[in-house]
Design a protein around this motif. Sequence first.
Motif, PDB file in Angstrom:
ATOM      1  N   ALA A 246       0.838  -1.215   0.000  1.00 36.47           N
ATOM      2  CA  ALA A 246       0.000   0.000   0.000  1.00 36.47           C
ATOM      3  C   ALA A 246       0.863   1.252   0.000  1.00 36.47           C
ATOM      4  O   ALA A 246       0.543   2.254  -0.643  1.00 36.47           O
ATOM      5  CB  ALA A 246      -0.920  -0.006   1.215  1.00 36.47           C
ATOM      6  N   LYS A 247       1.995   1.189   0.722  1.00 36.94           N
ATOM      7  CA  LYS A 247       2.863   2.378   0.778  1.00 36.94           C
ATOM      8  C   LYS A 247       3.552   2.625  -0.555  1.00 36.94           C
ATOM      9  O   LYS A 247       3.812   3.754  -0.932  1.00 36.94           O
ATOM     10  CB  LYS A 247       3.916   2.197   1.887  1.00 36.94           C
ATOM     11  CG  LYS A 247       3.344   2.460   3.262  1.00 36.94           C
ATOM     12  CD  LYS A 247       4.414   2.703   4.294  1.00 36.94           C
ATOM     13  CE  LYS A 247       5.331   1.517   4.417  1.00 36.94           C
ATOM     14  NZ  LYS A 247       6.349   1.652   5.429  1.00 36.94           N
ATOM     15  N   GLU A 248       3.845   1.518  -1.257  1.00 38.42           N
ATOM     16  CA  GLU A 248       4.542   1.665  -2.541  1.00 38.42           C
ATOM     17  C   GLU A 248       3.622   2.173  -3.640  1.00 38.42           C
ATOM     18  O   GLU A 248       4.065   2.733  -4.628  1.00 38.42           O
ATOM     19  CB  GLU A 248       5.124   0.302  -2.961  1.00 38.42           C
ATOM     20  CG  GLU A 248       6.417  -0.001  -2.217  1.00 38.42           C
ATOM     21  CD  GLU A 248       6.740  -1.485  -2.219  1.00 38.42           C
ATOM     22  OE1 GLU A 248       6.170  -2.216  -3.041  1.00 38.42           O
ATOM     23  OE2 GLU A 248       7.552  -1.899  -1.369  1.00 38.42           O
ATOM     24  N   THR A 249       2.337   1.927  -3.490  1.00 49.22           N
ATOM     25  CA  THR A 249       1.397   2.330  -4.545  1.00 49.22           C
ATOM     26  C   THR A 249       0.356   3.280  -3.970  1.00 49.22           C
ATOM     27  O   THR A 249      -0.816   2.991  -3.976  1.00 49.22           O
ATOM     28  CB  THR A 249       0.690   1.096  -5.124  1.00 49.22           C
ATOM     29  OG1 THR A 249       0.064   0.412  -4.032  1.00 49.22           O
ATOM     30  CG2 THR A 249       1.615   0.192  -5.849  1.00 49.22           C
ATOM     31  N   ALA A 251      -2.383   5.565  -3.303  1.00 52.52           N
ATOM     32  CA  ALA A 251      -3.555   6.027  -4.047  1.00 52.52           C
ATOM     33  C   ALA A 251      -3.525   5.647  -5.513  1.00 52.52           C
ATOM     34  O   ALA A 251      -3.876   6.431  -6.386  1.00 52.52           O
ATOM     35  CB  ALA A 251      -3.738   7.525  -3.873  1.00 52.52           C
ATOM     36  N   ALA A 252      -3.053   4.404  -5.808  1.00 48.48           N
ATOM     37  CA  ALA A 252      -3.126   3.937  -7.193  1.00 48.48           C
ATOM     38  C   ALA A 252      -4.587   3.789  -7.610  1.00 48.48           C
ATOM     39  O   ALA A 252      -4.923   3.933  -8.783  1.00 48.48           O
ATOM     40  CB  ALA A 252      -2.406   2.602  -7.320  1.00 48.48           C
ATOM     41  N   LEU A 253      -5.420   3.485  -6.651  1.00 50.24           N
ATOM     42  CA  LEU A 253      -6.858   3.403  -6.905  1.00 50.24           C
ATOM     43  C   LEU A 253      -7.548   4.451  -6.039  1.00 50.24           C
ATOM     44  O   LEU A 253      -7.066   4.759  -4.946  1.00 50.24           O
ATOM     45  CB  LEU A 253      -7.384   2.009  -6.544  1.00 50.24           C
ATOM     46  CG  LEU A 253      -6.847   0.851  -7.407  1.00 50.24           C
ATOM     47  CD1 LEU A 253      -7.206  -0.486  -6.775  1.00 50.24           C
ATOM     48  CD2 LEU A 253      -7.408   0.950  -8.811  1.00 50.24           C
ATOM     49  N   PRO A 254      -8.671   4.970  -6.484  1.00 53.69           N
ATOM     50  CA  PRO A 254      -9.327   6.037  -5.709  1.00 53.69           C
ATOM     51  C   PRO A 254      -9.649   5.626  -4.281  1.00 53.69           C
ATOM     52  O   PRO A 254      -9.674   6.450  -3.382  1.00 53.69           O
ATOM     53  CB  PRO A 254     -10.609   6.326  -6.508  1.00 53.69           C
ATOM     54  CG  PRO A 254     -10.398   5.741  -7.844  1.00 53.69           C
ATOM     55  CD  PRO A 254      -9.385   4.648  -7.723  1.00 53.69           C
ATOM     56  N   HIS A 255      -9.916   4.355  -4.051  1.00 51.20           N
ATOM     57  CA  HIS A 255     -10.334   3.936  -2.710  1.00 51.20           C
ATOM     58  C   HIS A 255      -9.157   3.437  -1.863  1.00 51.20           C
ATOM     59  O   HIS A 255      -9.365   2.872  -0.795  1.00 51.20           O
ATOM     60  CB  HIS A 255     -11.406   2.847  -2.807  1.00 51.20           C
ATOM     61  CG  HIS A 255     -10.945   1.609  -3.507  1.00 51.20           C
ATOM     62  ND1 HIS A 255     -11.114   1.418  -4.856  1.00 51.20           N
ATOM     63  CD2 HIS A 255     -10.316   0.507  -3.052  1.00 51.20           C
ATOM     64  CE1 HIS A 255     -10.605   0.252  -5.186  1.00 51.20           C
ATOM     65  NE2 HIS A 255     -10.106  -0.331  -4.112  1.00 51.20           N
ATOM     66  N   ASP A 256      -7.928   3.647  -2.289  1.00 49.75           N
ATOM     67  CA  ASP A 256      -6.786   3.139  -1.526  1.00 49.75           C
ATOM     68  C   ASP A 256      -6.700   3.661  -0.083  1.00 49.75           C
ATOM     69  O   ASP A 256      -6.285   2.918   0.808  1.00 49.75           O
ATOM     70  CB  ASP A 256      -5.476   3.408  -2.275  1.00 49.75           C
ATOM     71  CG  ASP A 256      -5.181   2.279  -3.255  1.00 49.75           C
ATOM     72  OD1 ASP A 256      -5.927   1.277  -3.226  1.00 49.75           O
ATOM     73  OD2 ASP A 256      -4.237   2.409  -4.038  1.00 49.75           O
TER      74      ASP A 256
END
Length: 457
Positions: A246-249, A251-256
């Motif tokens: 999660a830290k590496e990506t 807000a790759a998706l709006p709901h991150d």
Amino acid sequence: MDMRVFDLFKIGVGPSSSHTVGPMLAARRFLLECQRLAEVKRVQVDLYGSLALTGVGHATDKAVLLGLLGETPRDVIPETMDDKIADIIASGKMCLLGEYPIAFDIMDDLLWHKQETLPAHPNGMKFTATRRDGSISSQIYYSTGGGFIQSAEEIGHEPLVAPVIKPYPFSSMAELLAHGERSSLSIAAMMRANEAVHEGEAELNVGLDAIWHVMRHCIDTGLKEEGILPGGLQVKRRAAKLWRAAKETVAALPHDPIHKVSIYAMAVNEVNAAGGRVVTAPTNGAAGIIPAVLRYYAKDCEQLNSEQGVRNFLLVASAVGMLCKKNASISGAEIGCQGEVGVACAMAAAGLTAALGGSNQQIEAAAEIGIEHHLGMTCDPIGGLVQIPCIERNGMGAVKAITAASLALHSDGLHHVSLDQVIETMRATGFDMQAKYKETSLGGLAVHVITVNHAAC
Ligand code: SF4
């Protein structure tokens, strides 16, 4: 209602408040109240109902032994627990309250009554001490959820001590809202005034900050630890790996950002499943939801958060937990998981709504939504372990709490179902639920997923 915020939020150890924290406290209390303890030569412990059926997976046996040694859930050092138990088993001896040596055979002196339930509650246990002159002392205790215990004489009765008079007494949300109307105070302010009859503002803040400190530490631990959880199900700890990804990506998706909330909750419940230090909130099985939503508020709601907001969150969440405990139950063995994860969700939703500036009516609406969408949820832990479905269920509960707070904050606070009505519905639904769905591991997922551990239970 004579409960306090610190009755709902207690620092303890995993994996279960009703099956670990409660029995540890009961064992210690029995010895503290036992006459002529120095003359005792044998102690027998009998576990009944849900404690017997899921006690192996919930570490009830270990908790009872630690309680007999005089340990408390708050002060025991989690890393030392296994060694203390191994020592008793290997030596066949223990020191009652750390002082009085007796012989103790775990096979003969700790008995599991899986077919029998004591009359007042599914989580019953009996302690019997025999002295050298043959005289006996015996006491039944019930673990009623969230680490609360009551003796057979206490359960179902009001305490004999005179109740403390609080400025804003309440037994229902309707009463609390009415106090708010008359006084123009927020629920957090009224809870603070009620707590002031016990201790000053500064001490209360220190206590609330200590609860948040342990919660934060628990999340951080869970976000680092990897490996397999104990108990034999071979469940992998997932929070650390999910957190790294999660830290590496970001807000790759709006709901991150919401995805992170479920990771926080799972991190706590993995620590709990491993027997680590957690805060009951209001139980251990549901211990991840409030810390996760609180961390979302304290870390992720930048510009909107404050130290006082964290404290108000906990105070308001405790008001909802008190109502659920008083008017229904927070015990999975009594009313299923709706009483654990459902209640924690409602508490977190109410706390977040308060911290974000919601009105008393919006707080009530958020709590009601939190419970409404958990009604009927059963307790069916696989293998009697607080792992599947419990860990992920906390992640889901935390996300639902944020959704409930959002729905309430974007409303005028008016809604069809009141919190009092939904709590009563939860109580009635829980009492209609078959026993196999109430922390017995005799129904639901627990019997449809065959495990080595379950067969051993
Ligand atoms: S299913 Fe729910 S109530 Fe049952 S042990 Fe797990 S978290 Fe607790």
